[in-house]
Design a protein around this motif. Structure first.
Motif, mmCIF file in Angstrom:
data_model
loop_
_atom_site.group_PDB
_atom_site.id
_atom_site.type_symbol
_atom_site.label_atom_id
_atom_site.label_comp_id
_atom_site.label_asym_id
_atom_site.label_seq_id
_atom_site.Cartn_x
_atom_site.Cartn_y
_atom_site.Cartn_z
ATOM 1 N N GLY A 11 0.831 -1.189 0.000
ATOM 2 C CA GLY A 11 0.000 0.000 0.000
ATOM 3 C C GLY A 11 0.866 1.238 0.000
ATOM 4 N N LEU A 12 0.338 2.303 0.540
ATOM 5 C CA LEU A 12 1.019 3.596 0.501
ATOM 6 C C LEU A 12 0.913 4.277 1.852
ATOM 7 N N ILE A 13 2.027 4.758 2.335
ATOM 8 C CA ILE A 13 2.072 5.567 3.551
ATOM 9 C C ILE A 13 2.482 6.974 3.130
ATOM 10 N N ILE A 14 1.719 7.964 3.574
ATOM 11 C CA ILE A 14 2.026 9.357 3.249
ATOM 12 C C ILE A 14 2.309 10.100 4.545
ATOM 13 N N TRP A 15 3.467 10.736 4.605
ATOM 14 C CA TRP A 15 3.881 11.507 5.776
ATOM 15 C C TRP A 15 4.167 12.937 5.380
ATOM 16 N N ALA A 16 3.981 13.846 6.310
ATOM 17 C CA ALA A 16 4.555 15.184 6.175
ATOM 18 C C ALA A 16 6.000 15.074 6.667
ATOM 19 N N GLU A 17 6.881 15.849 6.099
ATOM 20 C CA GLU A 17 8.288 15.778 6.502
ATOM 21 C C GLU A 17 8.445 16.023 8.006
ATOM 22 N N ARG A 18 7.696 16.971 8.509
ATOM 23 C CA ARG A 18 7.728 17.260 9.951
ATOM 24 C C ARG A 18 6.312 17.141 10.495
ATOM 25 N N PRO A 36 7.274 -3.442 5.591
ATOM 26 C CA PRO A 36 8.356 -3.217 4.622
ATOM 27 C C PRO A 36 7.914 -3.190 3.165
ATOM 28 N N VAL A 37 6.775 -3.765 2.846
ATOM 29 C CA VAL A 37 6.315 -3.799 1.466
ATOM 30 C C VAL A 37 5.631 -2.491 1.067
ATOM 31 N N MET A 38 5.194 -1.714 2.058
ATOM 32 C CA MET A 38 4.491 -0.463 1.794
ATOM 33 C C MET A 38 5.376 0.539 1.073
ATOM 34 N N ASP A 39 4.780 1.235 0.114
ATOM 35 C CA ASP A 39 5.449 2.378 -0.495
ATOM 36 C C ASP A 39 5.307 3.550 0.464
ATOM 37 N N GLU A 40 6.256 4.461 0.400
ATOM 38 C CA GLU A 40 6.247 5.600 1.307
ATOM 39 C C GLU A 40 6.461 6.875 0.517
ATOM 40 N N GLU A 41 5.666 7.869 0.811
ATOM 41 C CA GLU A 41 5.829 9.199 0.222
ATOM 42 C C GLU A 41 5.920 10.210 1.355
ATOM 43 N N VAL A 42 6.934 11.058 1.288
ATOM 44 C CA VAL A 42 7.115 12.114 2.276
ATOM 45 C C VAL A 42 6.912 13.444 1.561
ATOM 46 N N ILE A 43 5.986 14.234 2.091
ATOM 47 C CA ILE A 43 5.758 15.563 1.534
ATOM 48 C C ILE A 43 6.795 16.484 2.169
ATOM 49 N N SER A 57 -4.459 19.364 5.200
ATOM 50 C CA SER A 57 -3.634 20.565 5.031
ATOM 51 C C SER A 57 -3.182 20.760 3.593
ATOM 52 N N PHE A 58 -2.954 19.657 2.883
ATOM 53 C CA PHE A 58 -2.464 19.707 1.501
ATOM 54 C C PHE A 58 -3.225 18.702 0.639
ATOM 55 N N PRO A 59 -4.541 18.880 0.502
ATOM 56 C CA PRO A 59 -5.335 17.871 -0.206
ATOM 57 C C PRO A 59 -4.941 17.684 -1.670
ATOM 58 N N GLY A 60 -4.531 18.735 -2.324
ATOM 59 C CA GLY A 60 -4.120 18.612 -3.722
ATOM 60 C C GLY A 60 -2.879 17.747 -3.878
ATOM 61 N N ILE A 61 -1.907 17.987 -3.030
ATOM 62 C CA ILE A 61 -0.664 17.205 -3.081
ATOM 63 C C ILE A 61 -0.942 15.745 -2.747
ATOM 64 N N VAL A 62 -1.705 15.518 -1.681
ATOM 65 C CA VAL A 62 -2.010 14.148 -1.270
ATOM 66 C C VAL A 62 -2.827 13.437 -2.346
ATOM 67 N N SER A 63 -3.792 14.113 -2.933
ATOM 68 C CA SER A 63 -4.599 13.503 -3.997
ATOM 69 C C SER A 63 -3.730 13.083 -5.169
ATOM 70 N N LYS A 64 -2.805 13.947 -5.562
ATOM 71 C CA LYS A 64 -1.914 13.607 -6.675
ATOM 72 C C LYS A 64 -1.045 12.402 -6.327
ATOM 73 N N ILE A 65 -0.516 12.365 -5.105
ATOM 74 C CA ILE A 65 0.305 11.229 -4.672
ATOM 75 C C ILE A 65 -0.507 9.938 -4.730
ATOM 76 N N VAL A 66 -1.725 9.984 -4.184
ATOM 77 C CA VAL A 66 -2.573 8.782 -4.161
ATOM 78 C C VAL A 66 -2.940 8.342 -5.574
ATOM 79 N N LEU A 67 -3.359 9.269 -6.418
ATOM 80 C CA LEU A 67 -3.744 8.904 -7.786
ATOM 81 C C LEU A 67 -2.561 8.366 -8.583
ATOM 82 N N ASP A 68 -1.400 8.991 -8.441
ATOM 83 C CA ASP A 68 -0.203 8.495 -9.132
ATOM 84 C C ASP A 68 0.148 7.098 -8.653
ATOM 85 N N TRP A 69 0.093 6.883 -7.338
ATOM 86 C CA TRP A 69 0.402 5.558 -6.782
ATOM 87 C C TRP A 69 -0.611 4.521 -7.276
ATOM 88 N N TRP A 70 -1.882 4.889 -7.266
ATOM 89 C CA TRP A 70 -2.943 3.973 -7.693
ATOM 90 C C TRP A 70 -2.754 3.571 -9.141
#
Length: 106
Positions: free
Chosen positions: A47-54, A71-78, A89-102
């Motif tokens: 799956g996908l884990i999305i984090w803010a850098e801080r 360990p199999v999860m993909d990870e994206e850090v904003i 806080s950043f729905p546009g960025i998160v939406s793009k990350i999710v759609l690209d990953w999907w």
């Protein structure tokens, strides 16, 4: 995420029988409560884990623990942002990350 955690609590047998894809946007109190079970339930989940850098509420050491537990999860850090809720806080960025990953994983 809350809905997913409720599903897992009510139907844990599905974790063994099915190949699910999960998307976690940020930890919730219910997810933190399940911390001891994450390794057992999600060790082979993809799956996908999305984090803010801080994240002002979640230390980096906990993020590393979750990534190691899944360990199999993909990870994206904003990068360059500080928030506990990147999905609001950043729905546009998160939406793009999710759609690209999907798109990449279908």
């Amino acid at each position: 995420v809350e809905a997913l955690m409720i599903f897992l609590r009510n139907y844990p047998e599905h974790l063994v029988k099915q190949n699910f894809r999960y998307i976690f946007l940020s930890p919730t109190p219910l997810l933190l409560k399940w911390r001891r079970n994450l390794t057992q339930y999600f060790k082979n989940a993809d799956g996908l884990i999305i984090w803010a850098e801080r994240d002002p509420k979640i230390p980096n050491s906990y993020k590393q623990y979750l990534k190691k537990s899944m360990p199999v999860m993909d990870e994206e850090v904003i990068t360059g942002v500080e928030t506990h809720y990147p999905e609001t806080s950043f729905p546009g960025i998160v939406s793009k990350i999710v759609l690209d990953w999907w798109e990449k994983n279908q």
